[in-house]
Every structure is written in C-alpha cells, then in structure tokens.
Design a protein around this motif. Structure first.
Motif, PDB file in Angstrom:
ATOM      1  N   LEU A   1       0.904  -1.133  -0.040  1.00 57.48           N
ATOM      2  CA  LEU A   1       0.013  -0.179   0.044  1.00 57.48           C
ATOM      3  C   LEU A   1       0.832   1.339  -0.032  1.00 57.48           C
ATOM      4  CD1 LEU A   1      -3.216   0.447   2.245  1.00 57.48           C
ATOM      5  CD2 LEU A   1      -1.678   2.401   1.348  1.00 57.48           C
ATOM      6  N   VAL A   2       0.932   2.019  -1.046  1.00 63.38           N
ATOM      7  CA  VAL A   2       1.685   3.140  -1.153  1.00 63.38           C
ATOM      8  C   VAL A   2       0.588   4.290  -1.189  1.00 63.38           C
ATOM      9  CG1 VAL A   2       3.346   4.493  -2.538  1.00 63.38           C
ATOM     10  CG2 VAL A   2       3.161   2.052  -2.808  1.00 63.38           C
ATOM     11  N   ALA A   3       0.877   5.270  -0.288  1.00 65.55           N
ATOM     12  CA  ALA A   3      -0.023   6.301  -0.055  1.00 65.55           C
ATOM     13  C   ALA A   3       0.633   7.572  -0.388  1.00 65.55           C
ATOM     14  CB  ALA A   3      -0.528   6.361   1.685  1.00 65.55           C
TER      15      ALA A   3
ATOM     16  N   LYS B   1       0.727  10.281   9.429  1.00 63.26           N
ATOM     17  CA  LYS B   1      -0.627   9.735   9.604  1.00 63.26           C
ATOM     18  C   LYS B   1      -0.826   8.562   8.664  1.00 63.26           C
ATOM     19  CE  LYS B   1      -2.394  13.990  11.236  1.00 63.26           C
ATOM     20  NZ  LYS B   1      -3.277  15.214  11.206  1.00 63.26           N
ATOM     21  N   MET B   2      -0.286   8.429   7.793  1.00 62.10           N
ATOM     22  CA  MET B   2      -0.348   7.493   6.397  1.00 62.10           C
ATOM     23  C   MET B   2       0.228   6.355   6.929  1.00 62.10           C
ATOM     24  SD  MET B   2      -2.430   8.756   4.344  1.00 62.10           S
ATOM     25  CE  MET B   2      -2.895   9.970   3.094  1.00 62.10           C
ATOM     26  N   ALA B   3       1.528   6.583   7.599  1.00 58.98           N
ATOM     27  CA  ALA B   3       2.356   5.341   7.692  1.00 58.98           C
ATOM     28  C   ALA B   3       1.437   4.522   9.238  1.00 58.98           C
ATOM     29  CB  ALA B   3       3.635   5.817   8.595  1.00 58.98           C
ATOM     30  N   ALA B   4       0.908   5.702  10.086  1.00 57.74           N
ATOM     31  CA  ALA B   4       0.029   5.002  11.182  1.00 57.74           C
ATOM     32  C   ALA B   4      -1.061   4.407  10.492  1.00 57.74           C
ATOM     33  CB  ALA B   4      -0.353   5.905  12.025  1.00 57.74           C
ATOM     34  N   ALA B   5      -1.647   4.774   9.504  1.00 55.30           N
ATOM     35  CA  ALA B   5      -2.893   4.134   9.000  1.00 55.30           C
ATOM     36  C   ALA B   5      -2.650   2.763   8.083  1.00 55.30           C
ATOM     37  CB  ALA B   5      -3.561   5.175   8.012  1.00 55.30           C
ATOM     38  N   GLY B   6      -1.426   2.574   7.945  1.00 52.05           N
ATOM     39  CA  GLY B   6      -0.940   1.115   7.474  1.00 52.05           C
ATOM     40  C   GLY B   6      -0.212   1.380   6.008  1.00 52.05           C
ATOM     41  N   ALA B   7       0.168   2.646   5.616  1.00 49.64           N
ATOM     42  CA  ALA B   7       1.017   2.514   4.359  1.00 49.64           C
ATOM     43  C   ALA B   7       2.319   1.940   4.592  1.00 49.64           C
ATOM     44  CB  ALA B   7       1.334   4.038   3.857  1.00 49.64           C
ATOM     45  N   ASP B   8       2.864   1.283   3.573  1.00 46.60           N
ATOM     46  CA  ASP B   8       4.121   0.682   3.346  1.00 46.60           C
ATOM     47  C   ASP B   8       5.312   1.768   2.821  1.00 46.60           C
ATOM     48  OD1 ASP B   8       3.364  -2.435   4.244  1.00 46.60           O
ATOM     49  OD2 ASP B   8       2.160  -2.076   2.397  1.00 46.60           O
ATOM     50  N   ALA B   9       4.676   2.586   2.236  1.00 49.59           N
ATOM     51  CA  ALA B   9       5.645   3.721   1.586  1.00 49.59           C
ATOM     52  C   ALA B   9       4.463   4.785   1.301  1.00 49.59           C
ATOM     53  CB  ALA B   9       6.283   3.040   0.280  1.00 49.59           C
TER      54      ALA B   9
END
Length: 328
Positions: A107-109, A125-133
């Motif tokens: 998942l790339v956000a 925030k994107m990393a905390a939501a589950g983004a891998d990159a």
C-alpha cells in the motif's frame, strides 16, 4: 568553564548525530526490504451523490482489484482526487484500503502537501494508517521558487522524518513542475528514498535516471501505461498506471511480457493501450477514467467538484478510443 561548556555542546551534538544516524539506519533497513517492481493502479475515490466518499463502493472495487495480480495499490494519488479531500478523508481512505488489502500486497499512500511541515505530518499519519511507503508529489504552488535546492531540502527533511520509505513523484502535467534530474540523482543517495514515479513520459529522462542512479538501490516506476514498455526497456521496474483501474489484467500481462523478454508480443499489446491510456490521462483526465471504470464493471461515478463529468461529445470520443483498439 569554557571547556566544560564546549564539552557539553559537543556531547549534545554527538547524541543528536547518533540519533539521526540510528533513524536513517532504521529507515534504510526498511527501504532496502521493499521491492517496488510490478503494476499499481492509482485507485479512484468513489463519491456519493452528495459528494461524500462512498466507502461501500470503494470496498467493492477493492474486492475486484484483489483478483488481479497487482503488486499493490497507490491510494490518494492524482487519480484519487487527493487535492479535493480533507486530511481526515485522505487518511481514512488509506486506513480502509489497508484493512481490505490482500496479504503480501503493498500500500503506497500519497502524502504530498504544499509545505514540508504538513507533508511530514501527513506522512506520519499515513504510516500509522498502514501505508508501506508514501508517494510524495512535488510542491508546486510557488513553482517559480521550487528549484533543485528547495526540492532537495523538502524531500530530505521528509525522508529524515518519515517512518516509511519515500517515493518521489514527478507529474508535470498537473503541477507544471518537473522534478529536476540533478535533484533526483542527489535524493537517490538518501537511504530512505526508495525511488521515483515519473509521469512526464520522457523516455530519455527515465533512462538517464536509471543510468545515473544505478549504483544505488533506487527504483524507477513509469507513471503512465502509454510508455510502460519503453520504460521497461530503459530499466524501469514497474508502473503506476491510471489505465490499470480499467485494464488491470492487461497491464499486468504487459509487465509479464516485458520482464520475460517477449518484446514482439509486448509491442502489440502496448500499441493497443496507447489511445485509451491517453484518453483517461492527458486528454480527458479523471472524469474519463471514472466513466471507463463504469463500462468495465467498476465503480467510478462522478468526481468531486469543481471537476465536471464528460460532455456527450467527450464520452463518445472516449468510447471510440477504447472500441477502436478492441477493448469495448
């Protein structure tokens, strides 16, 4: 007394340097593990009639994407209409996609904002939501001042702080600004900058980026299906392609042909993809992509205003571009 103060200052600097080195080491380890090679659809954001994010239709799209051999999904890219979403909506869409994503897919956000400070905050925030990159577009409102010095500073500060690897994003058709080659080359040396998505379509430039960064673990992604085969020929490892929202299986097949060296078959397929790709990107844009998604069984729906639906003439042209190449 001066010696004591000097020693205290030096000791403090050493602690800061050690902390930064540790952060870079941790980020580098994460970046080194992440292989971007493959095809990613930059997914669209469905909206209700009242222009709220339609999470039910998004979930239905995700279930269909799960059956296509994508490497992962790009969420909140240009085709996700990210400039028209609030920060809270952008993060919530990423969180929801993460919950539905099959195991083993990336998942790339998109976390780009105009200021460095806001980009760092949204990236976290994107990393905390589950983004891998994270995929980070060039800031462009003051594009006359966004030279190499400013952009290197921006992306370096971000990469120093980001808990996940960073992918640079150059999309001059939307930003009016191309990430300079010298900036890409310098940024490729950062241990937490994993690669670049280049949507400009200049194959000479893409080949030169690959050549000038070959000593680094730096990965180049084509930003459009119209030049995917050519990008593979000069060393790209994959593509983030709007057309994959519609013809995902076909884009994955083109990738397979290129990787296996079956260039004649790849050429035939690539040629059939050029016109429909141009229609849903530079010619007619996101409204056309969403219209085509409806034709192919996905939920596209309307855009969030001020984007407008296609006119009847544009819709007919879109259908011709797909039909004349055998897709409808």
């Amino acid at each position: 007394m001066q010696c004591v103060r000097a020693w205290g200052s030096l000791n403090s600097l050493c602690r800061v340097a050690h902390h930064r080195a540790w952060k870079r080491s941790q980020s580098h380890t994460a970046a080194a593990r992440l292989d971007l090679s493959g095809i990613y659809p930059p997914i669209a954001t469905p909206f209700t009639a009242k222009e709220d994010v339609d999470y039910q239709k998004l979930e239905e799209n995700l279930q269909k994407y799960a059956k296509i051999p994508f490497k992962g999904l790009v969420v909140q890219g240009s085709n996700g209409e990210y400039p028209y979403l609030t920060v809270e909506e952008r993060v919530e869409v990423v969180r929801m996609v993460k919950q539905s994503l099959p195991a083993g897919r990336l998942l790339v956000a998109g976390s780009g904002c105009e200021s460095t400070r806001a980009t760092i905050q949204l990236t976290q925030k994107m990393a905390a939501a589950g983004a891998d990159a994270v995929l980070v577009v060039t800031p462009c409102f003051y594009k006359g001042k966004m030279d190499s010095r400013a952009l290197i500073h921006h992306f370096t500060k971000l990469a120093d702080s980001s808990p996940v690897p960073v992918v640079l994003y150059s999309v001059p058709a939307n930003t009016g600004l191309e990430l300079p080659l010298d900036a890409v080359v310098e940024l490729s040396q950062h241990p937490n900058i994993l690669g670049v998505k280049d949507s400009g379509g200049d194959i000479t430039r893409i080949g030169l980026i690959v050549h000038k960064t070959k000593a680094r673990d730096f990965q180049v992604l084509a930003g459009s299906a119209g030049f995917l085969m050519a990008a593979y020929c000069v060393g790209a490892v994959g593509g983030v392609c709007a057309l994959a929202n519609v013809l995902g299986q076909e884009l994955c097949e083109l990738e397979r042909l290129c990787v296996s060296g079956r260039w004649e078959e790849a050429r035939v397929l690539q040629q059939r993809l050029i016109e429909p790709n141009a229609a849903v990107t530079r010619k007619l844009g996101v409204p056309a992509l969403k219209q085509a998604m409806e034709w192919f069984g996905f939920h596209g729906g309307s855009c969030r205003s001020p984007l407008q639906p296609l006119t009847e003439a544009e819709s007919q042209q879109l259908r011709r571009d797909f039909s004349s190449n055998g897709w409808l």
